[in-house]
Write an enzyme that holds these catalytic residues in place. Sequence first.
Site, PDB file in Angstrom:
ATOM      1  CD  GLU A   1      -6.669 -21.689   4.983  1.00 19.18           C
ATOM      2  OE1 GLU A   1      -7.259 -20.724   4.523  1.00 19.18           O
ATOM      3  OE2 GLU A   1      -5.602 -22.237   4.079  1.00 19.18           O
ATOM      4  CG  HIS A   2     -11.707 -23.104   3.899  1.00 18.80           C
ATOM      5  ND1 HIS A   2     -12.697 -22.012   3.368  1.00 18.80           N
ATOM      6  CD2 HIS A   2     -10.393 -23.034   3.054  1.00 18.80           C
ATOM      7  CE1 HIS A   2     -12.022 -21.727   2.215  1.00 18.80           C
ATOM      8  NE2 HIS A   2     -10.656 -22.302   1.929  1.00 18.80           N
TER       9      HIS A   2
ATOM     10  CG  HIS B   1      -7.315 -25.181   1.070  1.00 16.44           C
ATOM     11  ND1 HIS B   1      -8.605 -25.385   0.561  1.00 16.44           N
ATOM     12  CD2 HIS B   1      -7.009 -23.864   1.419  1.00 16.44           C
ATOM     13  CE1 HIS B   1      -8.953 -23.874   0.251  1.00 16.44           C
ATOM     14  NE2 HIS B   1      -8.008 -22.981   0.488  1.00 16.44           N
TER      15      HIS B   1
END
Length: 489
Positions: free
Chosen positions: A104-105, A101
């Site tokens: 992804e950022h 995650h």
Amino acid sequence: MAAAAARVVLLPAARRRLWGFSESLLIRGAAGRSSYFGENRLRSTQAATQVVLNVPETRVTCLESGLRVASEDSGLSTCTVGLWIDAGSRYENEKNNGTAHFLEHMAFKGTKKRSQLDLELEIENMGAHLNAYTSREQTVYYAKAFSKDLPRAVEILADIIQNSTLGEAEIERERGVILREMQEVETNLQEVVFDYLHATAYQNTALGRTILGPTENIKSISRKDLVDYITTHYKGPRIVLAAAGGVSHDELLDLAKFHFGDSLCTHKGEIPALPPCKFTGSEIRVRDDKMPLAHLAIAVEAVGWAHPDTICLMVANTLIGNWDRSFGGGMNLSSKLAQLTCHGNLCHSFQSFNTSYTDTGLWGLYMVCEPSTVADMLHVVQKEWMRLCTSVTESEVARARNLLKTNMLLQLDGSTPICEDIGRQMLCYNRRIPIPELEARIDAVNAETIREVCTKYIYNRSPAIAAVGPIEQLPDFKQICSNMCWLRD
């Protein structure tokens, strides 16, 4: 860019088939009628069959690196193209949980060729949209743009996953963003309950961890962790380049060879297998009497995407349905559970779910209730589950089949949902299942099949339960388990 579950998608041609019959049923149903109206119906059937046959083909090509290129050309003026990667929070361990995650950022924070500002300006000037999301088993980066800008969109996606700078300053800035995102997630009680449900159902396994990761991990994830995750998991055989809309497969294939041909390495030997995630019937209760409503999820272990029983469980899930106080219909609702809920004023809303992973899944129901009706609502839910195992009728199943097919087609409206459907199915099945085949498999489900499959997965099975809020009236776990095989009114 919040964590999300993978979605499904479809296209305009499919919208013309909302009646939901397969080709063979349409043709066979019209055959033998010699009246004027029968001839008209036959001509209509033949025309409808041509519509089915004119649904654009999904073309698939595998490069030497293992990268799969899949596309569907519907001749639109816009397109969606993206990278579906077989890597999510399930591929993490306790120490690096949250890395997928975090990556992804970091995707849109600059590359070796483009600064963050340059990237944003280029996307804006194209009139395009760039996005990403992470689930427990997949990470997705995709762009929606004009069809003429497909080459630039593919080049940007390739640049993002292969050349991100992952600068220390950007990492520290995103660390704060993710911590704030975590605070927002904690205010969404449905997400909280489902995270608890996974934590208790798959305790001490990778599926039991959250997508965002614990706070201490977010605060400690380093650039090395991000680079190691990319190096380990972003391999050719685990990536699908999918596109839909106005796209030429040959052009997409040339772009894939140019931008990914020599840069994506493969695994040495076989792709590492995922360790199994054992389901454990158990519960998590977080009592807070200051909250106005109780939020509860109950689920049994289901099956993975490719399991033969998946379709039947999808129909069973549709039979249970969902309901909200804002719905009309009352006792005329198709869902028996919705009728009982509405008549007894048992809850504010409920939503059935069938969540599938590679080798396991969760089949169950999420509900929001008044504190005083928690026990009654759960009793009615379990009683309805037992009815699926013993006495569901053919008319109910036929209605659920049609509703499932309609919902399936309605979700595939536009290039983005179609592209997502292609990418997800290529990762899950290594092919795109044709709509007629999927409809035929749904039509093969009858009441007897529902009873057999529900007995197999629901009857006398220990469930996983997650409950938050004023749950004093929630029966104890032993009583809930006993109601999975026998209920006294």
